[in-house]
Design a protein around this motif. Structure first.
Motif, short mmCIF file in Angstrom:
data_model
loop_
_atom_site.label_atom_id
_atom_site.label_comp_id
_atom_site.label_asym_id
_atom_site.label_seq_id
_atom_site.Cartn_x
_atom_site.Cartn_y
_atom_site.Cartn_z
N UNK A 192 7.61 10.11 -7.79
CA UNK A 192 6.38 10.69 -7.25
C UNK A 192 5.23 10.52 -8.23
N UNK A 193 4.12 10.02 -7.72
CA UNK A 193 2.92 9.88 -8.53
C UNK A 193 2.88 8.66 -9.42
N UNK B 96 5.19 2.12 -9.00
CA UNK B 96 6.50 2.17 -8.35
C UNK B 96 6.84 0.79 -7.78
N UNK B 97 8.12 0.45 -7.80
CA UNK B 97 8.54 -0.88 -7.35
C UNK B 97 10.00 -0.86 -6.93
N UNK B 98 10.38 -1.87 -6.15
CA UNK B 98 11.75 -2.07 -5.70
C UNK B 98 12.04 -3.56 -5.77
N UNK B 99 13.24 -3.90 -6.25
CA UNK B 99 13.64 -5.30 -6.34
C UNK B 99 14.81 -5.60 -5.42
N UNK B 100 14.81 -6.80 -4.83
CA UNK B 100 15.85 -7.23 -3.90
C UNK B 100 16.48 -8.53 -4.37
N UNK B 101 17.75 -8.68 -4.06
CA UNK B 101 18.46 -9.91 -4.38
C UNK B 101 19.85 -9.86 -3.77
N UNK B 102 20.72 -10.71 -4.24
CA UNK B 102 22.11 -10.72 -3.79
C UNK B 102 22.85 -9.57 -4.46
N UNK B 103 23.83 -8.98 -3.79
CA UNK B 103 24.61 -7.90 -4.41
C UNK B 103 25.15 -8.34 -5.77
N UNK B 104 24.96 -7.50 -6.76
CA UNK B 104 25.44 -7.79 -8.11
C UNK B 104 24.56 -8.72 -8.91
N UNK B 105 23.46 -9.18 -8.34
CA UNK B 105 22.57 -10.10 -9.05
C UNK B 105 21.24 -9.46 -9.41
N UNK C 255 0.81 -1.22 0.00
CA UNK C 255 0.00 0.00 0.00
C UNK C 255 0.85 1.27 0.00
N UNK C 256 2.04 1.22 0.59
CA UNK C 256 2.91 2.38 0.69
C UNK C 256 4.33 1.92 0.33
N UNK C 257 4.78 2.26 -0.86
CA UNK C 257 6.05 1.75 -1.36
C UNK C 257 7.24 2.27 -0.55
N UNK D 205 15.18 -11.30 -6.78
CA UNK D 205 14.53 -12.55 -6.41
C UNK D 205 13.20 -12.27 -5.74
N UNK D 206 13.07 -11.05 -5.22
CA UNK D 206 11.90 -10.61 -4.49
C UNK D 206 11.66 -9.15 -4.84
N UNK D 207 10.41 -8.77 -5.07
CA UNK D 207 10.09 -7.38 -5.38
C UNK D 207 8.85 -6.94 -4.61
N UNK D 208 8.80 -5.66 -4.35
CA UNK D 208 7.59 -5.05 -3.81
C UNK D 208 7.08 -4.06 -4.84
N UNK D 209 5.77 -4.04 -5.04
CA UNK D 209 5.17 -3.20 -6.07
C UNK D 209 4.00 -2.44 -5.48
N UNK D 210 3.96 -1.14 -5.74
CA UNK D 210 2.88 -0.31 -5.24
C UNK D 210 1.56 -0.75 -5.86
#
Length: 136
Positions: free
Chosen positions: A37-38, A42-51, A10-12, A54-59
């Motif tokens: 903004x707006x 909007x989204x953020x992706x997570x994984x191993x450094x340099x990779x 709900x809140x990225x 594997x997991x993302x969060x999306x507004x």
């Protein structure tokens, strides 16, 4: 088996702050950020450094809905200290305790995990399982 997994939030900004904090002790980092903004996607992706991610969060603002009982996502931890740090970070960032760090003999002799519920209601876990073949 899985390539990646995404959660609608709900809140990225709040969710990114939460996952930055809880995933860092496990060795995961932001591998990409797409927050403007707006931007309704909007989204953020997570994984191993340099990779890759594997997991993302999306507004998903008003459309985000965590699955109910029976679903949770377990993140691999490198050691017990990381599981403890994950749990502490989650509580400090607005998560709810759903099982303090400790051994879970029902799951295996060396199954050490912590369980939390994130601010959007997703059930997540950090685990180190010494009996697993292919750990973190």
């Amino acid at each position: 088996m899985l390539h990646h997994l995404s959660f609608g939030v709900r809140d990225i900004v709040r969710a990114a702050r939460f996952y930055d904090a809880v995933l860092a002790p496990l060795g995961y980092v932001r591998v990409w950020t797409d927050i403007e903004d707006g931007d309704p996607d909007a989204a953020v992706g997570y994984g191993r450094p340099g990779g890759g991610d594997l997991f993302a969060i999306k507004l998903r603002a008003d459309r985000a809905a965590a699955p109910g009982e029976g679903f949770h996502l377990a993140f691999a931890a490198p050691d017990r200290a990381a599981v403890q740090a994950f749990h502490a970070a989650a509580l400090a960032q607005g998560g709810r305790d759903n099982g303090a760090p400790g051994l879970r003999p029902d799951y295996g002799d060396d199954y050490y995990a912590a369980f939390v519920v994130d601010p959007d209601g997703y059930r997540i876990e950090a685990v180190i399982d010494g009996s697993a073949c292919c750990g973190a």
